[in-house]
Enzyme design. Sequence first.
Site, short mmCIF file in Angstrom:
data_model
loop_
_atom_site.label_atom_id
_atom_site.label_comp_id
_atom_site.label_asym_id
_atom_site.label_seq_id
_atom_site.Cartn_x
_atom_site.Cartn_y
_atom_site.Cartn_z
N SER A 1 -10.09 2.26 2.70
CA SER A 1 -9.11 2.93 1.88
C SER A 1 -8.14 1.99 1.14
O SER A 1 -7.53 2.41 0.16
CB SER A 1 -8.29 3.88 2.75
N SER B 1 -10.56 0.08 6.93
CA SER B 1 -9.88 0.18 5.63
C SER B 1 -9.21 -1.10 5.14
O SER B 1 -8.74 -1.15 4.00
CB SER B 1 -8.82 1.28 5.68
N LYS C 1 0.85 -1.20 0.00
CA LYS C 1 0.00 0.00 0.00
C LYS C 1 0.88 1.25 0.00
O LYS C 1 1.91 1.30 0.69
CB LYS C 1 -0.90 -0.03 1.24
#
Lengths: 491, 95
Positions: free
Chosen positions: A158, A182, A78
């Site tokens: 997210s 998330s 990420k």
Amino acid sequence: MTDLTALTLAEARDALKAKSFTAVELTDAYLAAMERARVLNAYVTETPEKARDMARASDARLAAGKAGPLEGLPLGIKDLYATEGVHTQACSHILDGFKPTYESTVSANLWADGAVMLGKLNMDEFAMGSSNETSHYGSVVNPWRRNGSDVNLVPGGSSGGSAAAVAARLCLGATATDTGGSIRQPAAFTGTTGIKPTYGRCSRWGLVAFASSLDQAGPIARDVRDAAILLKSMASVDPKDTTSVDLPVPDYEAAVGKSVKGFRIGIPKEYRLDGMPAEMDALWKKGIEILRDAGAEIVDISLPHTKYALPAYYIVAPAEASSNLARYDGVRYGLRVPGSDIVDMYENTRAAGFGAEVKRRILIGTYVLSAGYYDAYYLRAQKVRTLIKRDFETVYAAGVDAILTPATPSAAFGIGEKADADPVEMYLNDVFTVTVNMAGLPGLAVPAGLNAEGLPLGLQLIGRPFDEETLFTLGAAIERAVGTFAPTQWW
Amino acid sequence: MSVDTATVRRVARLARIKVTDDEAARMTNELNSILGFVEQLNEVDVAGVEPMTSVVSVKMRRRQDVVTDGENAEAVTVNAPVSEDHFFLVPKVVE
């Protein structure tokens, strides 16, 4: 040769050890898959040269019999994780051009165990969002589509790039982070497995900070076993993060496949929302039946402060974010927009560098912390947080081992579908997941079926602090009953 | 509680984010929607409840009071938008 990207992380690990193929071959298969899937916008940076270098080094270690637990296994990271010399912007324009001179502890742990980095994954800007539509690099497209439809759906957020990349087989597994849901919400939207570990289980050092008392790193993977393998490598105590906890990291993989007989599972009545789709309710019932049939004891429980978790979160998280994001001033890194004096430069830089959702949260956070409002908002929210945590402590003290809930109130929705909606409507996506962050507990999202339109739906298991093993055991039992899910490739 | 556009402008100034008139008007509505949502916390009886300060009850670890880092000015300034000789350059702040 069969498509190497079809293997799970555990299968690829065993095949590499058996010398069925090389780490370079496996990495090349993923790099080719990533190239074909660029329409999904899951990666914001691909690092093919670094990946091949790391794979070659893995092959050498495999040949020498010095393989680590993740040797030669290609992963996506990420964009929130600092990776040395590689694009790290939390998908914000304000970190324009930032390439850290250091590596986050969690990613360093993965590389030390032999993993291979494929690139950096798209996400909502500063992890603020539930649909991956706030990224400076554009929306991620969910590899899942409704039956017979070509409408593009969101992957959740997210960690939308992480979830989409795992579901579309653009990596064996991915790192993600979870502040209010998330990891678990995008996992549920993409038919993947994700775990938010207990607060303190993984080091936060080198993660771009959003809300420091809530942020926690964790993996998104194709199945429960793969998630367990990844978490074992990611977790550690770290002198650079005083909130990381000095407890031994168990062999989580050993928890996969254990019997659930005798486990006591709580079903909280407060998670039964008005207006929840019937298929979500049916899925929850199916999960209850699966665990009961496997020998677990099901008990009804009450977590009375559940409905206050989301409003309390939308005070605590923006307050911490407004403080954490004060560092982006155009001086030390990232974007600078000139101004007539230094304050004008700050204001211009932050106006141009932050997107609308991030500005919204900074302003809310600044407001609730400002003179005269602190007690009414922030202090009250932190007291409510104590009550939310106490709800969980009470049921755990009464002998409940874990709690089963839906992961999200709905399946994935269309890109742009909520663009004109009230911000609060988007926030409601996290209504089932945010309680877990507020209480610092571990939460696992595991796919449990498809809805009538063919989209994945997930269940959430919530555990006692530092008892991720029970979640892996229970999650694996659900997975055994329902199988795993993969989208049909259309890209 | 709700905010007006003047308050939003004042908060934006505190947060060092320049906002246009249109943005200030839009954000006023959005902030009021969020503040309306969090209003329900007033229903909760928090008398005698301690505010949470740490989500996991562990004692903060201490380390030896020794220098463990430093002497790497190049690494510190390499990402600065404007720097010179390992100093960050900013607009003039002292006349």
